[in-house]
Design an enzyme around this catalytic site. Structure first.
Site, PDB file in Angstrom:
ATOM      1  N   GLU A   1       0.896  -1.164   0.000  1.00  0.00           N
ATOM      2  CA  GLU A   1       0.000   0.000   0.000  1.00  0.00           C
ATOM      3  C   GLU A   1       0.929   1.206   0.000  1.00  0.00           C
ATOM      4  OE1 GLU A   1      -2.892   0.267   3.278  1.00  0.00           O
ATOM      5  OE2 GLU A   1      -2.707   2.450   3.170  1.00  0.00           O
TER       6      GLU A   1
ATOM      7  N   ARG B   1       1.127  10.260  -0.151  1.00  0.00           N
ATOM      8  CA  ARG B   1       1.524  11.323   0.759  1.00  0.00           C
ATOM      9  C   ARG B   1       2.801  11.980   0.289  1.00  0.00           C
ATOM     10  NH1 ARG B   1       1.851   8.060   6.305  1.00  0.00           N
ATOM     11  NH2 ARG B   1      -0.077   6.953   5.853  1.00  0.00           N
TER      12      ARG B   1
ATOM     13  N   LYS C   1     -10.632  -0.753   6.294  1.00  0.00           N
ATOM     14  CA  LYS C   1      -9.352  -0.512   6.981  1.00  0.00           C
ATOM     15  C   LYS C   1      -9.684  -0.016   8.389  1.00  0.00           C
ATOM     16  CE  LYS C   1      -5.101   2.239   6.829  1.00  0.00           C
ATOM     17  NZ  LYS C   1      -4.018   2.713   5.970  1.00  0.00           N
TER      18      LYS C   1
HETATM   19  C1  3PG Z   1      -0.835   3.982   7.624  1.00  0.00           C
HETATM   20  O1  3PG Z   1      -0.571   4.933   6.934  1.00  0.00           O
HETATM   21  O2  3PG Z   1      -1.652   3.116   7.265  1.00  0.00           O
HETATM   22  C2  3PG Z   1      -0.209   3.916   8.960  1.00  0.00           C
HETATM   23  O3  3PG Z   1       0.579   5.031   9.177  1.00  0.00           O
HETATM   24  C3  3PG Z   1       0.612   2.698   9.196  1.00  0.00           C
HETATM   25  O4  3PG Z   1       0.673   2.542  10.562  1.00  0.00           O
HETATM   26  P1  3PG Z   1       1.949   1.917  11.284  1.00  0.00           P
HETATM   27  O5  3PG Z   1       3.102   2.830  10.944  1.00  0.00           O
HETATM   28  O6  3PG Z   1       1.629   1.892  12.766  1.00  0.00           O
HETATM   29  O7  3PG Z   1       2.153   0.535  10.744  1.00  0.00           O
END
Ligand code: 3PG
Length: 211
Positions: A40, A44, A128
Site C-alpha cells: 500500500e 503522501r 481498513k
Molecule cells: C498507515 O498509513 O496506514 C499507517 O501510518 C501505518 O501505521 P503503522 O506505521 O503503525 O504501521
C-alpha cells in the site's frame, strides 16, 4: 482472483511511504523475494504516483495499492498509474463512487458502526480499521464484526511483528497492514535486504496462523 482475494491470501500488506521513485524496482524485488508481493503506497509523497507505476511495470506479480487517497482526483491518478486497489484513512463517498465506476476495490477507513454502515452502502467488502491500536485493536474489531457479517477488516496502525499473529487469528481479519516491514528510512538508506528479511519474517508468522 481479484485484488481483495489476493490481499487476503497474502495476509500482510506493507504500508510503504516512498520518497524517491527510483527505489521502486528494488523495493518491488525485495517484497517479492520476501514472500509479500503487495504494497500500500500512500499518496503522501510526490513520488507515490510514479513509484506505483514503476512497481507495476517491474513485475505483473506484485499487487500495488494506493493509500491515503482522500479524494476522487487522487483515486483517478492512482488508478491511471496502475493501482490495483485504493485505500483511504477514512471513508470518502466520492472515492467509493469513482472506484466503483472503474471496478477497482476500495478499502475505506472506518472505526465506528456508523462509518461501517456507510461503507457497506458504498459497496465496501474490506474495511481498513485505522488507527487500529488507538481504537482498541482486536477487542474493538471483534465487537464490530458481530453485527457486520458482510465485511472483513484490515487493521493498520500499531500492527507489528509482536501482535500480527493475534490479529490474524481472528477469521474476520482479511489481512493486516503496517509500515514495520519497509520503513522509509530503510528504503532511503538502500537497506533492501533488511526489508526482504522483515517481509519474510512477517510472511512466516502469517503462514503459521493461517496455512
Ligand atoms: C498507515 O498509513 O496506514 C499507517 O501510518 C501505518 O501505521 P503503522 O506505521 O503503525 O504501521
Amino acid at each position: 482472483m481479484n485484488a481483495l482475494e489476493k490481499i487476503k491470501k497474502i495476509k500482510v500488506v506493507p504500508v510503504i511511504v516512498i520518497n524517491d521513485e527510483n527505489n521502486a524496482e528494488k523495493l518491488a524485488a525485495s517484497l517479492i523475494n520476501g514472500g509479500l508481493p503487495v504494497a500500500e503506497v500512500p499518496f503522501r509523497t510526490p513520488a507515490a504516483e510514479n513509484a506505483i507505476k514503476r512497481m507495476k511495470a517491474y513485475s505483473p506479480d506484485i499487487l500495488v495499492g494506493a493509500g491515503t487517497v482522500v479524494n476522487a482526483e487522487q483515486a483517478e491518478r492512482a488508478i491511471a498509474a496502475g493501482a490495483d486497489f485504493i485505500v483511504s484513512p477514512g471513508l470518502s463517498e466520492s472515492v467509493a463512487d469513482y472506484c466503483r465506476q472503474k471496478n477497482v476495490p476500495y478499502i475505506p477507513g472506518c472505526v465506528t458502526p456508523y462509518e461501517i454502515m456507510k461503507a457497506i452502502d458504498c459497496g465496501a467488502k474490506v474495511i481498513k480499521f485505522f488507527p487500529a491500536g488507538a481504537f482498541g485493536g482486536l477487542k474493538t474489531i471483534k465487537s464490530l464484526a458481530a453485527p457486520f457479517g458482510s465485511v472483513e477488516f484490515m487493521p493498520t496502525g500499531g500492527v507489528n511483528e509482536d501482535n500480527l499473529s493475534e490479529y490474524l487469528s481472528f477469521d474476520k481479519i482479511a489481512t493486516c497492514g503496517g509500515s514495520w516491514m519497509a520503513e522509509s528510512k530503510l528504503i532511503d538508506n538502500g537497506k533492501f535486504d533488511e526489508i526482504e528479511s522483515k517481509c519474510r519474517a512477517a510472511a512466516e508468522i502469517a503462514a503459521k496462523v493461517r496455512a
